[in-house]
Design an enzyme around this catalytic site. Structure first.
Site, mmCIF file in Angstrom:
data_model
loop_
_atom_site.group_PDB
_atom_site.id
_atom_site.type_symbol
_atom_site.label_atom_id
_atom_site.label_comp_id
_atom_site.label_asym_id
_atom_site.label_seq_id
_atom_site.Cartn_x
_atom_site.Cartn_y
_atom_site.Cartn_z
ATOM 1 N N CYS A 2 0.923 -1.175 0.061
ATOM 2 C CA CYS A 2 -0.001 0.051 -0.001
ATOM 3 C C CYS A 2 0.958 1.240 -0.074
ATOM 4 O O CYS A 2 2.235 1.205 0.134
ATOM 5 C CB CYS A 2 -0.835 0.129 1.276
ATOM 6 S SG CYS A 2 -1.818 -1.493 1.466
ATOM 7 N N ARG A 27 2.183 0.999 -7.336
ATOM 8 C CA ARG A 27 2.315 -0.049 -6.578
ATOM 9 C C ARG A 27 1.266 -1.148 -6.191
ATOM 10 O O ARG A 27 1.169 -2.243 -5.442
ATOM 11 C CB ARG A 27 2.634 0.463 -4.861
ATOM 12 C CG ARG A 27 3.902 1.339 -4.993
ATOM 13 C CD ARG A 27 3.782 2.078 -3.684
ATOM 14 N NE ARG A 27 4.103 1.281 -2.537
ATOM 15 C CZ ARG A 27 5.274 1.079 -1.978
ATOM 16 N NH1 ARG A 27 6.086 1.432 -2.647
ATOM 17 N NH2 ARG A 27 5.253 0.189 -0.974
ATOM 18 N N TRP A 74 -3.613 -1.803 -1.034
ATOM 19 C CA TRP A 74 -3.657 -3.005 -1.887
ATOM 20 C C TRP A 74 -4.019 -4.196 -0.755
ATOM 21 O O TRP A 74 -3.109 -4.437 0.315
ATOM 22 C CB TRP A 74 -2.246 -3.311 -2.273
ATOM 23 C CG TRP A 74 -2.253 -4.106 -3.404
ATOM 24 C CD1 TRP A 74 -2.526 -4.103 -4.913
ATOM 25 C CD2 TRP A 74 -1.837 -5.452 -3.248
ATOM 26 N NE1 TRP A 74 -2.351 -5.094 -5.527
ATOM 27 C CE2 TRP A 74 -1.956 -5.949 -4.522
ATOM 28 C CE3 TRP A 74 -1.319 -6.464 -2.432
ATOM 29 C CZ2 TRP A 74 -1.492 -7.352 -5.159
ATOM 30 C CZ3 TRP A 74 -0.916 -7.563 -2.816
ATOM 31 C CH2 TRP A 74 -1.099 -8.260 -3.880
ATOM 32 N N ASN A 100 0.212 0.837 6.541
ATOM 33 C CA ASN A 100 0.881 -0.374 5.600
ATOM 34 C C ASN A 100 1.434 -1.471 6.435
ATOM 35 O O ASN A 100 2.065 -1.331 7.389
ATOM 36 C CB ASN A 100 2.165 0.209 4.627
ATOM 37 C CG ASN A 100 1.627 1.041 3.589
ATOM 38 O OD1 ASN A 100 0.707 1.519 3.337
ATOM 39 N ND2 ASN A 100 2.701 1.760 3.035
ATOM 40 N N GLY A 101 1.233 -2.633 5.909
ATOM 41 C CA GLY A 101 1.826 -3.927 6.832
ATOM 42 C C GLY A 101 0.932 -4.734 7.010
ATOM 43 O O GLY A 101 -0.419 -4.607 7.000
ATOM 44 N N GLU A 485 10.206 -23.730 -15.365
ATOM 45 C CA GLU A 485 9.702 -22.319 -14.940
ATOM 46 C C GLU A 485 11.190 -21.391 -15.582
ATOM 47 O O GLU A 485 10.947 -20.324 -15.954
ATOM 48 C CB GLU A 485 9.812 -22.122 -13.329
ATOM 49 C CG GLU A 485 9.690 -20.725 -13.115
ATOM 50 C CD GLU A 485 8.433 -19.991 -13.583
ATOM 51 O OE1 GLU A 485 7.788 -20.467 -14.071
ATOM 52 O OE2 GLU A 485 8.474 -18.556 -13.313
ATOM 53 N N LYS A 489 10.710 -18.461 -18.427
ATOM 54 C CA LYS A 489 11.248 -17.119 -18.049
ATOM 55 C C LYS A 489 11.950 -16.615 -19.429
ATOM 56 O O LYS A 489 11.884 -15.380 -19.737
ATOM 57 C CB LYS A 489 11.928 -17.088 -16.720
ATOM 58 C CG LYS A 489 11.226 -17.139 -15.345
ATOM 59 C CD LYS A 489 10.378 -15.992 -14.921
ATOM 60 C CE LYS A 489 8.853 -16.150 -15.410
ATOM 61 N NZ LYS A 489 8.097 -16.698 -14.677
ATOM 62 N N GLU A 492 9.623 -16.047 -22.344
ATOM 63 C CA GLU A 492 8.682 -14.933 -22.384
ATOM 64 C C GLU A 492 9.430 -13.451 -22.476
ATOM 65 O O GLU A 492 8.849 -12.682 -22.962
ATOM 66 C CB GLU A 492 7.731 -15.074 -21.201
ATOM 67 C CG GLU A 492 8.343 -14.871 -19.878
ATOM 68 C CD GLU A 492 7.258 -14.919 -18.914
ATOM 69 O OE1 GLU A 492 5.967 -14.675 -19.027
ATOM 70 O OE2 GLU A 492 7.561 -15.556 -17.781
ATOM 71 N N HIS A 508 14.809 -39.731 -24.449
ATOM 72 C CA HIS A 508 13.860 -40.320 -25.235
ATOM 73 C C HIS A 508 13.525 -39.364 -26.341
ATOM 74 O O HIS A 508 12.529 -39.528 -26.908
ATOM 75 C CB HIS A 508 12.511 -40.538 -24.443
ATOM 76 C CG HIS A 508 12.865 -41.617 -23.291
ATOM 77 N ND1 HIS A 508 12.932 -42.866 -23.602
ATOM 78 C CD2 HIS A 508 13.135 -41.335 -21.973
ATOM 79 C CE1 HIS A 508 13.201 -43.618 -22.402
ATOM 80 N NE2 HIS A 508 13.404 -42.473 -21.452
ATOM 81 N N LYS A 607 -0.281 -9.001 -17.898
ATOM 82 C CA LYS A 607 -0.303 -9.605 -16.816
ATOM 83 C C LYS A 607 -1.368 -10.353 -16.277
ATOM 84 O O LYS A 607 -0.999 -11.162 -15.430
ATOM 85 C CB LYS A 607 -0.146 -7.924 -15.772
ATOM 86 C CG LYS A 607 0.276 -8.508 -14.354
ATOM 87 C CD LYS A 607 1.601 -9.207 -14.212
ATOM 88 C CE LYS A 607 2.071 -9.731 -12.903
ATOM 89 N NZ LYS A 607 3.175 -10.606 -13.044
HETATM 90 C C1 F6R Z 1 4.713 -16.248 -16.618
HETATM 91 C C2 F6R Z 1 3.502 -15.741 -16.233
HETATM 92 C C3 F6R Z 1 2.225 -16.569 -16.365
HETATM 93 C C4 F6R Z 1 1.179 -16.445 -15.234
HETATM 94 C C5 F6R Z 1 -0.187 -17.106 -15.664
HETATM 95 C C6 F6R Z 1 -1.162 -17.312 -14.618
HETATM 96 O O1 F6R Z 1 5.846 -15.539 -16.192
HETATM 97 O O2 F6R Z 1 3.435 -14.622 -15.497
HETATM 98 O O3 F6R Z 1 2.599 -17.669 -16.888
HETATM 99 O O4 F6R Z 1 1.779 -17.251 -14.394
HETATM 100 O O5 F6R Z 1 -1.046 -16.201 -16.592
HETATM 101 O O6 F6R Z 1 -1.401 -16.161 -13.902
HETATM 102 P P1 F6R Z 1 -1.854 -15.957 -12.557
HETATM 103 O O7 F6R Z 1 -1.066 -16.428 -11.612
HETATM 104 O O8 F6R Z 1 -2.163 -14.383 -12.309
HETATM 105 O O9 F6R Z 1 -3.210 -16.816 -12.597
#
Ligand code: F6R
Length: 612
Positions: A2, A27, A74, A100-101, A485, A489, A492, A508, A607
Site C-alpha cells: 500500500c 504499487r 492493496w 501499511n503492513g 519455469e 522465463k 517470455e 527419449h 499481466k
Molecule cells: C509467467 C506468467 C504467466 C502466469 C499465468 C497465470 O511469467 O506470469 O504464465 O503465471 O498467466 O497467472 P496468474 O498466476 O495470475 O493466474
C-alpha cells in the site's frame, strides 16, 4: 504494497495528497482515502477502485484542511471496498490512521477491544490500532498523540508503516515504522510523510528516512525523530537525485529485477505469523475448512496456468511425499472442459497470482459445481478467484508489476509447503518431521538473500548466452518444475526458444538436439535424485553439449563436468526450488536486458489473462 502520504503546511492538503497518491498507484491499488483536519473535526473521503474515483469525490466536496493523510490500499485483510479503505478512525472520530503492513495479533486485540466497548466498522487489522491509540489519547486528559501512538504500537505484533492525525493536535502528523518503508520529506514551511519518495518528489528532494522502531512527529515548521526509548535522534537529510521512474522501481532498472530482489521480504511476508515451530505445523486465518473437513479429503487436484501451474507441480510432489494424499496437477484450461471427476472428498486448489485468470476461475467454478471443496492460493486480495473459493491462503507477496511472474512463484511454493505441513500433520507426518520443515521454512528468506547477493555471477554467465537460438533446461524431482519455469522465463522475456524437460526424459527424444550450439541448463542441487542427474549431465557432455549447472554450495564434484556453475545454499529437498529458481530468473532477466527486450512488458503478453 500500500502507499502512504501525509501533508502539513500552509497549502490546502487535499490536492497535494491526491497528487501524491497518484504517484503511488503503480504499487497496486484497490481503494484509496484521505483524512483532513478542518475546523476541529476530521473529514474522511474514501472510494473503492482507482485514485481517479477519489479525486472525483473530493472535487465535488471541496474539502478544506491544511493537514491530512492519505492512503492507497492493496488489500491484505478484508475485501477491497470503501469501508475497508484507509484512513480508519477511532470510535469518537477524533483521530485517523493509515497503515501499511500486517498486524498479526489483530484478532486477539480486536476481541479484547470489543469487550472493552469499542465498535469496529471495518474488517481490517488496521482499525485495531486506531482503537488502541484512542484508549490512550482521546479519553479525558489523554496523553499526547506521539505517546499514545508509541503506547499502542508496543501492543501489536507484525509490521507497520503508519501516519496518524488527531483533532487534538490539528497540525501534527505522527508517523512510525517497523518493516514498512516511511520517510519525512522536508519542504519550506511545510512537511510531508510518505511511504515512497515518488509521492513527494514534485515538492522537495530532501528526505529523512525513518528506520524500524522510530517515530516521527511532523509539523509545518519542524519535525522530530524519536527512537524506541522516545529519545530524540539527529538523522541525516538525504538529497534525492533520482528521477520519478527510478524511484518507483526502488532504484532498479526494471520492476522485474526489483521483484526478484524483493524475494527475501516477500517470503517473510508469506510466512509471517503462520509457522508453529513447537507443533511442527502451520496455521492459516482463512482456510474456512475445519480439521475435520481436511481429514475427509482423499484426493487433491491443483489447477492454474503458466508459472502458477509450475508451482502446482512442486505442490504435487510435496503433498504426496509429506501429506501422503494422492495429488494431480491440471492446466485450468484443460480441466474445465474435460468432464473432470471430483466429489466432496476432493480438494481442488487454484493457484493464481492475479486471482483473475479466466481459465483458473472457470476451473474452480466447475469443481465447485461438481461438489468439490475449493481453496485458492492467491496474491491479490478480494480478486475474483479469492471470492469464488471456499477459503484460501493469501500470498502477501505484494503487487507484482513485471509481467513475468517471479516473487509470486516463490511465495506460491512456500504457501504450498505450509499447506502440506498442515495436511500432513493432521495425518501421518511426525512432529519431528514437521518441526524440521518449519525450521527450514523460517530460514529460507536468509538463504534467498545469499543467492541474490551472487547476481553478478549470473550476469556474467548470461553474457555467454546472448546469441543462443535455443536453450534446454533439465531437472528432476522437485526441480523438474523449476526447469519448466526457467525455460518459460527465458522465452517470455528474451524471445529465445527454450524447453524445460525432466532430465531423464531427454534420452527419449530431445537428446537429438544436443550439440555445441545448444546450451543446457541443469538444475542439480544435492538432493535425493542428485546421482541420477549427474549421469544425465555426463550424457550431455559426451555429446559435446555446453552445461550450465545450478548446484549446491561446495559441490566440487560437478565443477569438472559443468562449463559454468551457479551455487545455491543447502536446504530440504522440497524447498530447493525456492533457491534454484532464483538464478534462472536472473539469467532470463540479464539475457533479455542485454538483447534490448522490453523486460517488464514483453510483446503479446498481459499481466492478467482474463480471457480464455
Ligand atoms: C509467467 C506468467 C504467466 C502466469 C499465468 C497465470 O511469467 O506470469 O504464465 O503465471 O498467466 O497467472 P496468474 O498466476 O495470475 O493466474
Amino acid at each position: 504494497m500500500c502507499g502512504i502520504v501525509g501533508y502539513t503546511g500552509h497549502r490546502q492538503a487535499a490536492p497535494l495528497l491526491v497528487e501524491g497518491l497518484k504517484h503511488l498507484e503503480y504499487r497496486g491499488y484497490d481503494s484509496a482515502g484521505v483524512a483532513l483536519i478542518a475546523d476541529g473535526r476530521i473529514d474522511i473521503f474514501k472510494t473503492a477502485g482507482k485514485i481517479a474515483a477519489l479525486e472525483k469525490e473530493l472535487a465535488g466536496a471541496h474539502p478544506t484542511g491544511r493537514t491530512g493523510i492519505a492512503h492507497t490500499r492493496w488489500a491484505t485483510h478484508g475485501v477491497p471496498n470503501t469501508i475497508n479503505a484507509h484512513p480508519h478512525t477511532d470510535c469518537g472520530g477524533t483521530l485517523a490512521l493509515v497503515h501499511n503492513g500486517i498486524i498479526e495479533n489483530a484478532g486477539v486485540l480486536r476481541a479484547a477491544l470489543s469487550r472493552r466497548g469499542h465498535t469496529f466498522r471495518s474488517e481490517t487489522d488496521t482499525e485495531v490500532l486506531a482503537h488502541l491509540i484512542e484508549e490512550l489519547h482521546s479519553k479525558g486528559d489523554g496523553r499526547p498523540l506521539v505517546e499514545s501512538v508509541a503506547g499502542a504500537l508496543v501492543q501489536i505484533e507484525g509490521t507497520y508503516g503508519i501516519a496518524v492525525v488527531s483533532t487534538r493536535e490539528p497540525d501534527t502528523i505522527v508517523a512510525a515504522r517497523r518493516g514498512s518503508p516511511l520517510l519525512v520529506a522536508i519542504g519550506n514551511e511545510e512537511n510531508f510523510v510518505a511511504s515512497d519518495a515518488s509521492a513527494v518528489l514534485a515538492h522537495t528532494r530532501s528526505v529523512v528516512y525513518i528506520d524500524d522502531g522510530e517515530i516521527a512527529v511532523v509539523r509545518p515548521r519542524d519535525y522530530r525523530i524519536l527512537d524506541v526509548g522516545a529519545v530524540e535522534k539527529h538523522k541525516a537529510v538525504t538529497h534525492l537525485e533520482w528521477d520519478l521512474g527510478t524511484i518507483e522501481r526502488g532504484g532498479y532498472a526494471h520492476f522485474m529485477l526489483k521483484e526478484i530482489m524483493e524475494q527475501p521480504n516477500s517470503l517473510r511476508d508469506t510466512l509471517r505469523g503462520r509457522l508453529l515451530e513447537e507443533e511442527g505445523t502451520a496455521r492459516f486465518g482463512g482456510l474456512n475448512l475445519t480439521d475435520e473437513d481436511l481429514l475427509k479429503i482423499r484426493r487433491i487436484v491443483i489447477t492454474g496456468c503458466g508459472t502458477s501451474w509450475h508451482a502446482g507441480l512442486i505442490g504435487e510432489y510435496m503433498m504426496e511425499e509429506l501429506a501422503r494424499i494422492p495429488t494431480e496437477v491440471e492446466y485450468a484450461s484443460e480441466f474445465r472442459y474435460r468432464n473432470p471427476i471430483v466429489d466432496d472428498h476432493t480438494l481442488v486448489i487454484g493457484i493464481s497470482q492475479s486471482g483473475e485468470t479466466a481459465d483458473t476461475l472457470a476451473a474452480l467454478r466447475e469443481a465447485k459445481r461438481r461438489g468439490a471443496r475449493t481453496l485458492g492460493l492467491i496474491n491479490v486480495v478480494g480478486s475474483s478467484i479469492a471470492r469464488e473459493v471456499e477459503g484460501g491462503i493469501y500470498l502477501h507477496a505484494g503487487p507484482e508489476i513485471g509481467v513475468a511472474s517471479t516473487k509470486a512463484f516463490t511465495s506460491q511454493i512456500v504457501a504450498l509447503a505450509m499447506l502440506t505441513l498442515k495436511l500432513g500433520r493432521l495425518r501421518s507426518l511426525s512432529i519431528l518431521q514437521g518441526r524440521e520443515v518449519v525450521r527450514a521454512l523460517a530460514r529460507l528468506p536468509e538463504l534467498v538473500e545469499r543467492v541474490l547477493q551472487n547476481a553478478a555471477a549470473v550476469e556474467h554467465i548470461a553474457e555467454r548466452l546472448l546469441r543462443a537460438g535455443n536453450v534446454l533446461y533439465l531437472g528432476r524431482g522437485y526441480n523438474f518444475p523449476v526447469a519448466l519455469e526457467g525455460a518459460l522465463k527465458l522465452k517470455e522475456i528474451s524471445y529465445i526458444h527454450a524447453e524445460g524437460y525432466p532430465a531423464a526424459e531427454m534420452k527419449h527424444g530431445p537428446i537429438a538436439l544436443i550439440d555445441d550450439l545448444m546450451p543446457v541448463v541443469f538444475v542439480a542441487p544435492r538432493d535425493a535424485v542428485y546421482q541420477k542427474i549427474v549421469s544425465n549431465i555426463e550424457e550431455v557432455k559426451a555429446r559435446g553439449g555446453r552445461v550450465i549447472a545450478v548446484v549446491t554450495e561446495g559441490d566440487t564434484g560437478l565443477a569438472k563436468l559443468a562449463d559454468q556453475r551457479i551455487e545455491v545454499p543447502e536446504t530440504l529437498d522440497l524447498l530447493t526450488p525456492v533457491l534454484t529458481v532464483l538464478p534462472l530468473q536472473l539469467l532470463a532477466y540479464y539475457i533479455a536486458v542485454r538483447r534490448g527486450c522490453n523486460v517488464d512488458q514483453p510483446r503479446n503478453l498481459a499481466k492478467s489473462v482474463t480471457v480464455e
